[in-house]
Design an enzyme around this catalytic site. Structure first.
Site, mmCIF file in Angstrom:
data_model
loop_
_atom_site.group_PDB
_atom_site.id
_atom_site.type_symbol
_atom_site.label_atom_id
_atom_site.label_comp_id
_atom_site.label_asym_id
_atom_site.label_seq_id
_atom_site.Cartn_x
_atom_site.Cartn_y
_atom_site.Cartn_z
ATOM 1 N N SER A 114 0.865 -1.268 -0.032
ATOM 2 C CA SER A 114 0.028 0.087 0.256
ATOM 3 C C SER A 114 0.820 1.141 0.099
ATOM 4 O O SER A 114 2.143 0.989 0.419
ATOM 5 C CB SER A 114 -0.764 0.136 1.256
ATOM 6 O OG SER A 114 -0.106 0.282 2.561
ATOM 7 N N TYR B 228 0.958 3.483 1.959
ATOM 8 C CA TYR B 228 1.184 3.351 3.538
ATOM 9 C C TYR B 228 2.577 2.651 3.941
ATOM 10 O O TYR B 228 3.738 2.926 4.006
ATOM 11 C CB TYR B 228 0.306 3.091 4.487
ATOM 12 C CG TYR B 228 0.847 2.626 6.016
ATOM 13 C CD1 TYR B 228 1.437 3.505 6.712
ATOM 14 C CD2 TYR B 228 0.813 1.025 5.998
ATOM 15 C CE1 TYR B 228 2.093 2.815 7.808
ATOM 16 C CE2 TYR B 228 1.480 0.655 7.192
ATOM 17 C CZ TYR B 228 2.062 1.580 7.910
ATOM 18 O OH TYR B 228 2.771 1.066 9.132
ATOM 19 N N HIS B 229 2.463 1.481 3.494
ATOM 20 C CA HIS B 229 3.646 0.468 3.593
ATOM 21 C C HIS B 229 4.792 1.079 2.626
ATOM 22 O O HIS B 229 6.038 0.939 3.332
ATOM 23 C CB HIS B 229 3.298 -0.888 3.045
ATOM 24 C CG HIS B 229 2.426 -1.716 4.171
ATOM 25 N ND1 HIS B 229 0.962 -1.944 3.906
ATOM 26 C CD2 HIS B 229 2.481 -2.393 5.339
ATOM 27 C CE1 HIS B 229 0.315 -2.348 4.804
ATOM 28 N NE2 HIS B 229 1.410 -2.849 5.456
HETATM 29 N N1 USQ Z 1 -7.921 -8.556 7.005
HETATM 30 C C1 USQ Z 1 -8.999 -9.266 6.964
HETATM 31 N N2 USQ Z 1 -10.134 -8.691 7.551
HETATM 32 C C2 USQ Z 1 -10.297 -7.679 8.236
HETATM 33 C C3 USQ Z 1 -8.952 -6.791 8.281
HETATM 34 C C4 USQ Z 1 -7.726 -7.283 7.458
HETATM 35 O O1 USQ Z 1 -8.968 -10.341 6.297
HETATM 36 O O2 USQ Z 1 -11.264 -7.002 8.761
HETATM 37 C C5 USQ Z 1 -6.626 -8.865 6.324
HETATM 38 C C6 USQ Z 1 -5.962 -8.197 5.480
HETATM 39 O O3 USQ Z 1 -6.653 -8.376 3.981
HETATM 40 C C7 USQ Z 1 -4.536 -8.408 5.426
HETATM 41 C C8 USQ Z 1 -4.408 -8.939 6.786
HETATM 42 O O4 USQ Z 1 -5.699 -9.139 7.458
HETATM 43 O O5 USQ Z 1 -4.102 -9.816 4.757
HETATM 44 C C9 USQ Z 1 -3.653 -7.800 7.511
HETATM 45 O O6 USQ Z 1 -4.500 -6.703 7.461
HETATM 46 P P1 USQ Z 1 -4.557 -5.582 9.063
HETATM 47 O O7 USQ Z 1 -5.377 -4.431 8.498
HETATM 48 O O8 USQ Z 1 -4.650 -6.022 10.266
HETATM 49 O O9 USQ Z 1 -3.098 -4.842 8.800
HETATM 50 P P2 USQ Z 1 -2.371 -4.152 7.703
HETATM 51 O O10 USQ Z 1 -3.252 -3.283 6.917
HETATM 52 O O11 USQ Z 1 -1.216 -5.100 6.979
HETATM 53 O O12 USQ Z 1 -1.353 -3.005 8.721
HETATM 54 C C10 USQ Z 1 -1.136 -3.234 10.005
HETATM 55 C C11 USQ Z 1 -0.941 -1.969 10.846
HETATM 56 C C12 USQ Z 1 0.273 -1.395 9.999
HETATM 57 C C13 USQ Z 1 1.233 -2.432 10.191
HETATM 58 C C14 USQ Z 1 0.997 -3.697 9.524
HETATM 59 C C15 USQ Z 1 2.182 -4.743 9.903
HETATM 60 O O13 USQ Z 1 -1.991 -1.195 10.378
HETATM 61 O O14 USQ Z 1 0.532 -0.073 10.581
HETATM 62 O O15 USQ Z 1 2.368 -1.811 9.542
HETATM 63 O O16 USQ Z 1 -0.082 -3.953 10.203
HETATM 64 S S1 USQ Z 1 2.016 -5.884 8.554
HETATM 65 O O17 USQ Z 1 0.619 -6.453 8.389
HETATM 66 O O18 USQ Z 1 2.912 -7.115 8.919
HETATM 67 O O19 USQ Z 1 2.564 -5.409 7.365
#
Ligand code: USQ
Length: 403
Positions: A179, A181-182
């Site tokens: 993203s 952000y990332h």
């Molecule tokens: N996901 C679902 N359902 C939801 C929310 C998310 O299936 O209701 C999935 C997403 O598609 C993704 C995974 O869960 O595959 C993780 O999503 P997330 O929203 O928990 O995390 P992400 O957007 O990746 O971002 C969060 C933090 C961010 C941090 C990151 C670490 O908001 O600040 O950098 O986690 S990481 O995921 O390891 O990049």
């Protein structure tokens, strides 16, 4: 040690400030309250009401007897950064002061541009100020596991040894962020690595996985010390959202096939990892990367765990797979290394130990505050801004013009 926490009003910043303060450090916090403004923009709020930063610092003084110095200012303003560094003279800085949400950065052009400017320029200002006003200070920077993406090979901690056409080198691990952000974290990493090499700064980049949890040793001491816990589609992370959905009787929002595998860690372990980094600083000129997570789960595994534990508490929990609003691999290899923090002494809290008592039950206690209409995902990674669907979404949040 004198420590400055940037983003000290946030989900991780506030508990980190208390955690370090109670362990004998002199702690100051800086925040510009941007997160509170984004909450108003999107009409979302944390599950547990939180007090102002100044009132929380006052409550902390009452509870612990320790002072937390509060600064209000924006990292995008170089003069602010300079004057705070000169005033605090930190030996370590913990830098959480960035826009943390992937969906926020994918909502529209304005928010993508804002996220990039806010995060990258804020950190760039910090690096220049460190060079001139605190060159020995250790910068502990919150990065993300999302910098690496999901390559079809093992993920190392920041660097990989490559042999190519008969020659070898150790190079930064390839980045494939998911993203805008990332991507800011990727750009930050490059800038920090460069500043360490050229100016002999020292930094630890914490490539953190998805954090979950509401409580820390310090937040439970007094209700006024609670941290800001989000469950909405923009600021809530997967497991935090699933727990709230289970309590609210909403089918758990597994995106796509649900086989997306990620690294997770409890909020208490975030604090310990930051402390371990501070207590074991790198040498001048060194830029190092720690992969900061404790367990890996697929999204479906998380949902199933929440369902089975929720049902033991008498909740009716169902899993409701949704079309994936993101563009991401839903089936992929994922084997990231995460040794360095364990070698420094990290003893993880396991999800199975904290899910019921310190998450589901705590959420149940605040169930009447759950806003059900902020849970389903509307932000999509690949919908054009002029499409009918995007038009409908725009009505749900105030249009924003960032300065
Ligand atoms: N996901 C679902 N359902 C939801 C929310 C998310 O299936 O209701 C999935 C997403 O598609 C993704 C995974 O869960 O595959 C993780 O999503 P997330 O929203 O928990 O995390 P992400 O957007 O990746 O971002 C969060 C933090 C961010 C941090 C990151 C670490 O908001 O600040 O950098 O986690 S990481 O995921 O390891 O990049």
């Amino acid at each position: 040690m004198r420590i400055l926490v940037l983003g000290g009003d946030g989900y991780l910043g506030w508990p980190t400030a208390m955690y370090l303060s109670t362990r004998g450090h002199e702690v100051a916090v800086l925040d510009n309250f941007a997160k509170r403004r984004w909450e108003m923009e999107l009409n979302v709020e944390p599950l547990i009401p939180i007090h102002t930063l100044q009132d929380r610092a006052k409550a902390w003084k009452e509870v612990s007897g320790k002072d937390l110095e509060v600064f209000v200012g924006d990292l995008r303003n170089f003069e602010t950064v300079r004057s705070v560094l000169e005033s605090v003279r930190p030996e370590a800085i913990v830098h959480y002061g960035e826009q943390p949400s992937a969906p926020y950065s994918m909502m529209d052009h304005n928010r993508a541009a804002f996220t990039q400017i806010n995060n990258i320029i804020g950190t760039l200002n910090l690096l220049w100020a460190l060079r001139d006003y605190a060159p020995d200070c250790h910068l502990v920077k919150l990065g993300t596991m999302g910098e690496y993406g999901t390559p079809n090979i093992d993920i190392e901690e920041g660097f990989i040894e490559i042999e190519y056409k008969g020659r070898k080198d150790v190079l930064p691990y390839p980045k494939q962020a998911g993203s805008f952000y990332h991507l800011t974290k990727v750009h930050d990493s490059h800038n920090i690595l460069f500043a360490c090499r050229v100016w002999k700064l020292r930094s630890t980049d914490l490539n953190q996985g998805v954090v979950y949890g509401i409580q820390t040793e310090e937040t439970v001491l007094d209700p006024r010390l609670a941290t800001s816990f989000h469950y909405d589609e923009v600021f809530g992370t997967a497991l935090n959202r699933f727990c709230v959905q289970a309590v609210a009787g909403i089918a758990l929002t597994v995106y796509g096939k649900g086989h997306q595998l990620r690294g997770f860690l409890n909020i208490r372990d975030t604090l310990r990892c930051v402390e371990l980094s501070i207590l074991n600083p790198p040498k001048a000129g060194e830029y190092r990367v720690f992969n900061q997570f404790t367990e890996t789960f697929t999204v479906t595994q998380l949902a199933e765990l929440v369902k089975s534990e929720g049902e033991k508490l008498g909740l009716k929990v169902s899993i409701g797979p949704l079309e994936n609003p993101r563009v991401e691999a839903e089936e992929h290899y994922y084997n990231p290394t995460h040794r360095k923090l364990v070698d420094l002494g990290l003893v993880p809290h396991l999800l199975s130990d904290v899910l019921v008592d310190s998450m589901l039950k705590e959420i149940q206690a605040h169930a009447s505050r759950i806003k059900k209409d902020i849970i389903l995902p509307r932000v999509r990674w690949n919908t054009r801004a002029d499409s009918k669907e995007a038009g409908k979404r725009a009505l749900a949040s105030a249009a924003i013009i960032h300065d």
